[in-house]
Design an enzyme around this catalytic site. Structure first.
Site, PDB file in Angstrom:
ATOM      1  N   ASN A 196     -19.626 -14.936  15.102  1.00 59.06           N
ATOM      2  CA  ASN A 196     -18.270 -14.971  15.643  1.00 59.06           C
ATOM      3  C   ASN A 196     -18.048 -16.328  16.278  1.00 59.06           C
ATOM      4  OD1 ASN A 196     -18.120 -12.295  14.965  1.00 59.06           O
ATOM      5  ND2 ASN A 196     -18.274 -11.526  17.053  1.00 59.06           N
ATOM      6  N   GLY A 197     -16.865 -16.891  16.136  1.00 62.48           N
ATOM      7  CA  GLY A 197     -16.570 -18.170  16.760  1.00 62.48           C
ATOM      8  C   GLY A 197     -16.235 -19.235  15.735  1.00 62.48           C
ATOM      9  N   CYS A 227     -14.330 -11.213  15.703  1.00 59.38           N
ATOM     10  CA  CYS A 227     -14.955 -10.343  14.725  1.00 59.38           C
ATOM     11  C   CYS A 227     -15.906  -9.388  15.414  1.00 59.38           C
ATOM     12  CB  CYS A 227     -15.702 -11.175  13.691  1.00 59.38           C
ATOM     13  SG  CYS A 227     -14.917 -12.736  13.285  1.00 59.38           S
ATOM     14  N   GLU A 243       7.293  -7.120  26.887  1.00 59.93           N
ATOM     15  CA  GLU A 243       6.237  -6.268  26.339  1.00 59.93           C
ATOM     16  C   GLU A 243       6.780  -5.385  25.215  1.00 59.93           C
ATOM     17  OE1 GLU A 243       2.571  -4.194  25.794  1.00 59.93           O
ATOM     18  OE2 GLU A 243       3.159  -6.204  26.418  1.00 59.93           O
ATOM     19  N   GLU A 254       4.354  -6.634  16.808  1.00 56.63           N
ATOM     20  CA  GLU A 254       2.936  -6.503  16.478  1.00 56.63           C
ATOM     21  C   GLU A 254       2.689  -5.467  15.388  1.00 56.63           C
ATOM     22  OE1 GLU A 254       0.149  -7.486  20.311  1.00 56.63           O
ATOM     23  OE2 GLU A 254       1.409  -5.700  20.461  1.00 56.63           O
ATOM     24  N   LYS A 309       5.372  -5.366  21.343  1.00 58.57           N
ATOM     25  CA  LYS A 309       4.876  -4.163  20.667  1.00 58.57           C
ATOM     26  C   LYS A 309       5.558  -3.976  19.312  1.00 58.57           C
ATOM     27  CE  LYS A 309       1.734  -2.881  23.105  1.00 58.57           C
ATOM     28  NZ  LYS A 309       1.567  -4.331  23.197  1.00 58.57           N
ATOM     29  N   HIS A 336      23.394 -18.511  27.748  1.00 56.16           N
ATOM     30  CA  HIS A 336      22.914 -19.895  27.696  1.00 56.16           C
ATOM     31  C   HIS A 336      22.235 -20.212  26.365  1.00 56.16           C
ATOM     32  CE1 HIS A 336      23.948 -20.556  31.876  1.00 56.16           C
ATOM     33  NE2 HIS A 336      23.345 -19.421  32.192  1.00 56.16           N
ATOM     34  N   ARG A 383     -11.329  -4.264  16.496  1.00 49.25           N
ATOM     35  CA  ARG A 383     -11.188  -5.655  16.912  1.00 49.25           C
ATOM     36  C   ARG A 383     -10.314  -6.448  15.945  1.00 49.25           C
ATOM     37  NH1 ARG A 383     -15.441  -6.974  20.690  1.00 49.25           N
ATOM     38  NH2 ARG A 383     -15.332  -9.176  20.147  1.00 49.25           N
ATOM     39  N   LYS A 400      -8.180  -7.385  18.249  1.00 43.95           N
ATOM     40  CA  LYS A 400      -8.128  -6.789  19.590  1.00 43.95           C
ATOM     41  C   LYS A 400      -8.605  -7.760  20.651  1.00 43.95           C
ATOM     42  CE  LYS A 400      -7.704  -3.266  22.459  1.00 43.95           C
ATOM     43  NZ  LYS A 400      -6.370  -2.755  22.799  1.00 43.95           N
ATOM     44  N   TRP A 433     -12.839 -11.868  10.854  1.00 47.90           N
ATOM     45  CA  TRP A 433     -11.434 -12.271  11.006  1.00 47.90           C
ATOM     46  C   TRP A 433     -11.385 -13.735  10.636  1.00 47.90           C
ATOM     47  CZ3 TRP A 433      -8.357 -15.571  13.939  1.00 47.90           C
ATOM     48  CH2 TRP A 433      -6.994 -15.231  14.042  1.00 47.90           C
TER      49      TRP A 433
END
Length: 605
Positions: free
Chosen positions: A99-100, A2, A480, A487, A484, A503, A27, A600, A73
């Site tokens: 935060n946490g 956050c 990557e 996300e 993207k 496989h 964030r 973020k 968040w």
């Protein structure tokens, strides 16, 4: 995860707090709120949703020169007005932003409820507010210290008391907290970048420290009551990175900034006399580099995938065995730490909790570490002590673009420096220097051709699932690229090593599921063409990111990037995948800069 903002000084706090909230929006969050102290009263306003929705319910004037604000968040309790921060104690005087995660919140809450305390939210943070409020006779810093001694878990907190508005108290244990020093005014934040344009310098709190922040300065104490001295760092840069300018989204702006970001990463680091790189922050003499027998790269998300590519570069150029591993897994498996292994931590923010914990485990067992970090003065940078700063500039979009590219370039420099100490010839070094010099203009040329990706984006936007394939370093690019797309478009996308297709994953190929293949013109091209044939035989449509002149039968649409040297080709092959994800997400109407459920900087486990 956050964002925290606090202000104390001569100016009205509310406009500065709201501006600060906008600075930390990147964030990732689900609700926002402010608390302003004035004449013994704490005015609290909070709202589920974006900062703009909070602004809709704020009064036109809210007097007060001290306050705290937060973007949340969710971890404990669903996103809602009641669960949004700040949280208050029973008296309504104490305002807390946090935060946490408080791991023993349930136990503490049960005890408080038994003592008659009524809770208004489902959060762990409200527990902390009530604990602080139990000691009205003590100073605010003593009340906060007493509360934190009962808490288990990670936190970054800022606390204000309307009855004692002469200070904000901030504390840290795992969650980043900085104190900003202005002209006769002070700030508290979870991210120093949010204070650009207001604070002249910042002090980073370390774990177990508490700061009493007054308008004329600050004092740092430990949880045990001892006083400590904190050095301040000049806050360089400006607020321009927080402005989208003429772009619709920060992500698109930051994709376009990659040529300059790469130039900054390269600046002053190319040694043409000896055809090598010079990374002063690495602080390793040639003899120490020769002692390294293995490299292990640790990161999370895009940082991990950049590390996968970095490991490939180090093996190819320096001929040192190298591998990458998610830091979030490494820290839990009781890893064997070898004295001749170099451990490299990768983090854009420099605050990623899992990466920080992994590096602390390495150091505890006597390992040597380097950081590859974008944020100067961040926790991981300070924990590592030496390494490479990217200098990519602020990255506001939640997803990584320019920092991924700059990280890949930094690994190329690291591989070049180690390689020239070992068996790489001056001629090989000169070849790579020329290719690195050319990268910024090549990236600019790819970005300028964005419109050519339209057919690929349209095809992907019609699908519910997509697969990305690549071989060797191309597999890191595929990983990557898939990340993207998922996300920001919310399409299900998975990456596989092309050699692994038969496989198991081949069972998933169908006419409804497009496959994006990273198809460089290299020694593995015949193998990749065979993979395309396998997919087409099962009716799967294929899209390709390739080089000019590559002819792949059955490919529905393709995009060619200019050639670099083989070791650097993956950097260029990744740029179209960024633009492709952006176009798909834009076409689907997604929230590109702040995708759902993501943040973020991941500062919790």
């Amino acid at each position: 995860m956050c964002g925290i903002i606090g202000y104390i000084g001569p100016r009205q706090a509310l406009p500065l707090l709201v501006e600060g909230l906008r600075r930390v929006e990147y964030r990732g969050y689900d609700s926002a709120g402010v608390a302003v102290a004035d004449r013994g009263r704490l005015a609290v306003h909070k709202r589920k949703g974006k900062v703009r929705e909070l602004e809709d319910v704020l009064p036109r004037e809210l007097p007060g020169t001290v306050g705290v604000a937060h973007t949340r968040w969710a971890t404990h309790g669903a996103p809602s007005d009641l669960n949004a921060h700040p949280h208050t104690d029973a008296s309504g005087r104490i305002g807390v932003v946090h935060n946490g995660i408080i791991e023993n919140a349930a136990e503490l809450k049960a005890r408080l409820v038994a003592d008659g305390v009524t809770f208004l939210s489902e959060t762990d943070t409200e527990v902390l507010a009530h604990l602080i409020g139990l000691r009205p006779e003590a100073s605010l810093v003593e009340a906060v210290r007493a509360a934190l001694r009962q808490v288990k878990g990670a936190y970054g907190v800022a606390v204000v008391d309307a009855a004692r508005p002469e200070a904000i108290v901030a504390a840290r244990n795992g969650g980043p907290v900085v104190v900003g020093v202005g002209e006769g005014e002070m700030f508290v934040a979870s991210d120093a970048a949010a204070l650009m344009g207001h604070a002249r310098s910042v002090a980073h709190l370390d774990d177990g420290e508490i700061a009493e922040v007054r308008a004329d300065g600050f004092t740092v104490l430990t949880l045990d009551g001892g006083q400590t001295t904190k050095a301040t760092l000049e806050l360089s840069g400006d607020a321009q990175g927080f402005d989208k300018g003429d772009y619709s989204h920060f992500m698109r702006k930051e994709i376009g900034e990659q040529p300059e970001a790469v130039r900054r990463t390269l600046l002053g680091r190319l040694d043409r006399r000896f055809s090598t790189a010079h990374l002063g922050g690495v602080e390793m003499a040639a003899r120490e580099m020769l002692d390294v027998r293995r490299v292990k790269i640790l990161g999370c998300g895009s940082a991990y995938f950049a590390g996968v590519l970095g490991a490939h570069m180090i093996e190819q150029l320096a001929r040192i065995p190298a591998s990458a591993e998610p830091a979030s897994e490494f820290r839990y498996r009781n890893p064997v730490i070898e004295p001749d292994t170099l451990y490299v931590a990768v983090s854009q923010s420099g605050e990623t909790f899992d990466t920080l914990a992994a590096i602390q485990e390495v150091k505890r067992k006597g390992g040597r570490v380097l950081g590859v970090i974008n944020s100067v003065g961040s926790t991981i940078a300070r924990e590592c002590g030496r390494g490479v700063y990217l200098h990519a500039g602020p990255e506001i979009a939640v997803v990584s673009t320019k920092t991924w590219t700059s990280t890949a370039v930094a690994f190329a420099l690291l591989a070049l420096q180690f390689g020239r100490v070992r068996d790489m010839s001056a001629g090989q070094g000169a070849r790579l220097l020329a290719a690195l010099d050319a990268l910024p203009d090549q990236i600019a040329g790819i970005v300028a051709r964005e419109a050519e990706l339209g057919a690929l984006a349209e095809r992907l936007a019609q699908a519910d699932h997509a697969y990305f394939l690549g071989r060797a370093a191309g597999y890191a690019v595929a990983q990557e690229g898939a990340l993207k797309l998922k996300e920001i478009s919310y399409l299900h996308a998975e990456a596989y090593a092309a050699s692994e297709l038969k496989h198991g994953p081949l069972a998933l190929i169908s006419a409804e599921t497009p496959t994006v293949i990273v198809l460089p013109d290299d020694d593995l091209l015949p193998k990749n063409l065979s993979t395309i044939a396998e997919v087409r035989t099962r009716g799967g449509p294929v899209l390709a990111i390739s080089h000019p002149g590559v002819v792949a039968e059955g490919v529905e649409a393709s995009f060619a990037v200019p050639r670099s040297e083989p070791e650097l080709d993956p950097i260029l092959l990744n740029i179209p995948l960024q633009l492709l994800a952006y176009q798909v997400a834009q076409g689907l109407g997604r929230d590109i800069d702040q995708p759902r459920n993501l943040a973020k900087s991941v500062t919790v486990e």
